[in-house]
Design a protein around this motif. Structure first.
Motif, PDB file in Angstrom:
ATOM      1  N   LYS A 147       0.850  -1.193   0.000  1.00 28.11           N
ATOM      2  CA  LYS A 147       0.000   0.000   0.000  1.00 28.11           C
ATOM      3  C   LYS A 147       0.879   1.233   0.000  1.00 28.11           C
ATOM      4  CE  LYS A 147      -3.887   2.169   2.405  1.00 28.11           C
ATOM      5  NZ  LYS A 147      -3.315   3.519   2.357  1.00 28.11           N
ATOM      6  N   ASN A 148       0.529   2.178  -0.850  1.00 34.13           N
ATOM      7  CA  ASN A 148       1.254   3.436  -0.916  1.00 34.13           C
ATOM      8  C   ASN A 148       1.006   4.229   0.363  1.00 34.13           C
ATOM      9  OD1 ASN A 148       2.107   6.156  -1.570  1.00 34.13           O
ATOM     10  ND2 ASN A 148       2.087   5.530  -3.713  1.00 34.13           N
ATOM     11  N   SER A 149       2.053   4.754   0.949  1.00 30.62           N
ATOM     12  CA  SER A 149       1.923   5.456   2.229  1.00 30.62           C
ATOM     13  C   SER A 149       1.272   6.831   2.099  1.00 30.62           C
ATOM     14  CB  SER A 149       3.309   5.628   2.868  1.00 30.62           C
ATOM     15  OG  SER A 149       4.170   6.355   2.008  1.00 30.62           O
ATOM     16  N   PRO A 153      -4.217   6.215  -1.435  1.00 28.95           N
ATOM     17  CA  PRO A 153      -4.939   4.963  -1.178  1.00 28.95           C
ATOM     18  C   PRO A 153      -4.609   3.857  -2.165  1.00 28.95           C
ATOM     19  CG  PRO A 153      -6.385   6.560  -2.222  1.00 28.95           C
ATOM     20  CD  PRO A 153      -5.107   7.284  -1.915  1.00 28.95           C
ATOM     21  N   SER A 154      -3.726   4.125  -3.140  1.00 28.71           N
ATOM     22  CA  SER A 154      -3.431   3.123  -4.152  1.00 28.71           C
ATOM     23  C   SER A 154      -2.515   2.032  -3.613  1.00 28.71           C
ATOM     24  CB  SER A 154      -2.779   3.781  -5.370  1.00 28.71           C
ATOM     25  OG  SER A 154      -1.524   4.314  -5.026  1.00 28.71           O
ATOM     26  N   ARG A 155      -2.510   0.888  -4.307  1.00 31.20           N
ATOM     27  CA  ARG A 155      -1.651  -0.235  -3.959  1.00 31.20           C
ATOM     28  C   ARG A 155      -0.916  -0.689  -5.212  1.00 31.20           C
ATOM     29  NH1 ARG A 155      -5.322  -4.623  -1.082  1.00 31.20           N
ATOM     30  NH2 ARG A 155      -6.462  -4.439  -3.046  1.00 31.20           N
ATOM     31  N   HIS A 156       0.224  -1.370  -5.014  1.00 27.69           N
ATOM     32  CA  HIS A 156       0.966  -1.871  -6.155  1.00 27.69           C
ATOM     33  C   HIS A 156       1.674  -3.157  -5.777  1.00 27.69           C
ATOM     34  CE1 HIS A 156       3.682   0.967  -4.024  1.00 27.69           C
ATOM     35  NE2 HIS A 156       4.585   0.015  -4.226  1.00 27.69           N
ATOM     36  N   LEU A 157       2.263  -3.813  -6.777  1.00 27.20           N
ATOM     37  CA  LEU A 157       2.959  -5.072  -6.556  1.00 27.20           C
ATOM     38  C   LEU A 157       4.458  -4.840  -6.530  1.00 27.20           C
ATOM     39  CD1 LEU A 157       1.007  -7.406  -9.028  1.00 27.20           C
ATOM     40  CD2 LEU A 157       0.634  -7.127  -6.578  1.00 27.20           C
ATOM     41  N   VAL A 158       5.129  -5.539  -5.616  1.00 29.97           N
ATOM     42  CA  VAL A 158       6.582  -5.454  -5.484  1.00 29.97           C
ATOM     43  C   VAL A 158       7.149  -6.864  -5.475  1.00 29.97           C
ATOM     44  CG1 VAL A 158       8.491  -4.805  -3.944  1.00 29.97           C
ATOM     45  CG2 VAL A 158       6.562  -3.253  -4.255  1.00 29.97           C
ATOM     46  N   ALA A 159       8.281  -7.061  -6.144  1.00 32.75           N
ATOM     47  CA  ALA A 159       8.928  -8.372  -6.178  1.00 32.75           C
ATOM     48  C   ALA A 159       9.609  -8.648  -4.833  1.00 32.75           C
ATOM     49  CB  ALA A 159       9.950  -8.415  -7.305  1.00 32.75           C
ATOM     50  N   THR A 164      -8.076   2.972  -6.222  1.00 36.98           N
ATOM     51  CA  THR A 164      -7.161   3.582  -7.182  1.00 36.98           C
ATOM     52  C   THR A 164      -7.502   5.056  -7.308  1.00 36.98           C
ATOM     53  OG1 THR A 164      -8.619   2.996  -9.009  1.00 36.98           O
ATOM     54  CG2 THR A 164      -6.851   1.470  -8.508  1.00 36.98           C
ATOM     55  N   PRO A 165      -6.486   5.919  -7.363  1.00 30.71           N
ATOM     56  CA  PRO A 165      -6.758   7.359  -7.392  1.00 30.71           C
ATOM     57  C   PRO A 165      -7.523   7.773  -8.630  1.00 30.71           C
ATOM     58  CG  PRO A 165      -4.458   6.909  -7.916  1.00 30.71           C
ATOM     59  CD  PRO A 165      -5.068   5.603  -7.467  1.00 30.71           C
ATOM     60  N   ALA A 190      -5.920  -3.248 -12.381  1.00 33.28           N
ATOM     61  CA  ALA A 190      -6.125  -1.800 -12.418  1.00 33.28           C
ATOM     62  C   ALA A 190      -5.144  -1.057 -11.530  1.00 33.28           C
ATOM     63  CB  ALA A 190      -7.556  -1.470 -11.993  1.00 33.28           C
ATOM     64  N   GLN A 191      -4.524  -1.766 -10.596  1.00 32.75           N
ATOM     65  CA  GLN A 191      -3.625  -1.117  -9.650  1.00 32.75           C
ATOM     66  C   GLN A 191      -2.167  -1.134 -10.100  1.00 32.75           C
ATOM     67  OE1 GLN A 191      -4.617  -2.189  -5.432  1.00 32.75           O
ATOM     68  NE2 GLN A 191      -6.030  -3.580  -6.431  1.00 32.75           N
TER      69      GLN A 191
END
Length: 493
Positions: A12-14, A17-23, A131-132, A202-203
């Motif tokens: 989660k982005n600090s 409110p968006s979120r993303h994937l990290v390896a 998502t923003p 979508a994120q």
């Protein structure tokens, strides 16, 4: 609905409110990162032909139970929740059964409202709404959606039927924007394109040089693969613009369609990773190129990277306007495009995106000519097609490294003309060692075909790119047969 690789995690982005994937483990090219069923598949806004609510094929009848949603002759049922909604609550509120028939543009937003109303989908819809969003602007698109979607829905009285969702003018416009901003283009089995919305997909944040490739199967299931090696800690990116556009054009499209600013390495680099896709030729020195010092907002100084001479921003913009207007006047004629290319090659770097667009148009016309069964391809046309491919393929490699369907398609186009030209030269037998030259070209073609197939290996067999894989396999057989015949003749000799 979705399956994530064990090598990635959702972060989660600090600040938003968006979120993303990290390896969280190294990903190799071809590793599957995400598989996901669509939250929503809907026709484009301008689609006038109703689609079956179950399979999205053309529809000419309505569901016999709810009498509201369209079905095709092969489907007798559709989403139970949607059907019951218009059999029960909406029926009591006297919502017109012809609402969709008379205003089919509302289909996508109405389906999204029903998903939000259904408690079973609350988690997925919450992820999508996280998502923003972009600031709603009174634009032409906004006006069209207000007239064709928002107003008909509000006037229908349907807002009072929803219990969990408060249907307002603002919400409906927001949903229109979310569908546009978050949708991927997917292809139905009949070849028509649709919009697919994916809660997790979508994120995925944007980068003009992505590290993933996306495919869709016949059931609209999304598969996200690593296109390059992705190290631990790296963010998983997709791209949402045409990679063969210049920075200012990509930025404009992203602001308009996604409401985002991109500050990736390519956008921040005046030379666009050394491709010069936005560079102009300097008028003061022979070897310099004029680039923008602040390319993201296109407000910097246009200065030569060799002699430091400057060019007025208005001059740069006027050149782009002129070539844009000239493109509209070509009437898709080959000689007109070639003339345009010659005229503006004195102003732009050979890789400039406007010249690339002209070259793509020329290549498209040549493809149509060469594929015409009545056409006997000449060396000049084949050589011109190969030249265009050779000029554009390095650009595709630079902006889409690793596994790339666009590069795979370019290789396939190159392969076809390469084979045609090799066979034509061999048939002429102009050289004493024609057979040896032909064999060498066949061996080169074998490598090109293998690379093209490698680039498209993840594409579903029923997709347009999947069909190309079958055609590449046919070319491979043709190559091997030619090589076999050559070897057979040598053995007999």
């Amino acid at each position: 609905m979705q399956s994530l690789s064990e090598k990635v995690k959702i972060v989660k982005n600090s600040t938003t409110p968006s979120r993303h994937l990290v390896a969280i483990a190294e990903l190799s090219p071809g590793d599957v990162i995400l598989e996901e069923q669509p939250l929503l598949v809907t026709p484009h806004w301008e689609c006038e032909q109703m689609k079956c609510s179950q399979c999205l094929q053309d529809s000419f009848v309505m569901c016999k139970k709810c009498e509201f949603f369209p079905l095709c002759i092969d489907c007798t049922t559709h989403n139970t929740y949607d059907c019951d909604f218009f059999c029960e609550g909406a029926a009591g509120a006297e919502i017109s059964k012809n609402l969709l028939v008379e205003n089919y543009t509302i289909f996508g937003v109405l389906k999204l409202l029903l998903l939000m109303e259904n408690p079973a989908n609350s988690e997925q819809c919450a992820a999508l709404s996280a998502t923003p969003g972009a600031t709603v602007v009174d634009s032409e698109a906004w006006q069209e959606q207000d007239t064709q979607i928002v107003t008909p829905l509000l006037q229908s009285g349907i807002a009072r039927v929803f219990k969990r969702v408060k249907v307002t003018h603002e919400l409906l416009h927001t949903l229109c924007w979310r569908i546009d901003a978050n949708a991927f283009e997917v292809t139905a089995s009949d070849g028509n394109t649709l919009k697919g919305v994916y809660a997790c997909g979508a994120q995925l944040p944007h980068n003009c040089v992505p590290n993933t490739v996306v495919t869709f199967d016949e059931d609209f299931r999304l598969k996200l693969y690593a296109s390059v090696r992705i190290p631990v800690g790296a963010v998983i990116y997709n791209t949402y613009t045409n990679p063969l556009m210049g920075t200012s054009q990509r930025q404009h499209e992203l602001r308009l369609t996604k409401g985002i600013e991109c500050a990736c390495a390519r956008c921040s680099d005046p030379l666009e990773l050394g491709t010069h896709m936005s560079s102009l030729k300097c008028t003061k020195c022979a070897n310099g190129f004029v680039v923008c010092s602040a390319p993201i907002r296109d407000v910097g100084i246009w200065k030569c990277n060799n002699c430091a001479a400057t060019m007025a921003t208005d001059v740069v913009k006027q050149l782009l306007v002129d070539v844009g207007e000239a493109l509209l006047e070509t009437n898709s004629e080959l000689l007109a495009y070639e003339s345009l290319l010659a005229k503006y090659s004195v102003h732009f770097h050979q890789n400039h995106f406007v010249l690339v667009e002209i070259k793509q148009n020329i290549a498209s016309i040549l493809r149509a000519i060469l594929m015409n069964p009545m056409c006997i391809p000449g060396k000049d046309l084949l050589e011109r097609k190969l030249q265009l491919c050779e000029e554009m393929m390095p650009l595709v490699r630079a902006v889409l490294p690793g596994v790339s369907k666009l590069y795979g398609i370019a290789l396939y186009e190159y392969l076809l003309s390469y084979m045609e030209l090799a066979e034509l030269i061999f048939e002429e037998k102009a050289a004493a060692n024609a057979a040896q030259i032909f064999q060498e070209k066949l061996e080169d073609a074998r490598d090109i075909a293998a690379k093209a197939k490698e680039m498209l290996r993840f594409e579903p067999s029923n997709s347009p790119e999947g069909h190309l894989v079958s055609r590449i396999a046919m070319e491979q057989k043709r190559i091997e047969e030619n090589l076999r015949q050559l070897n057979s003749k040598r053995s007999c000799a």
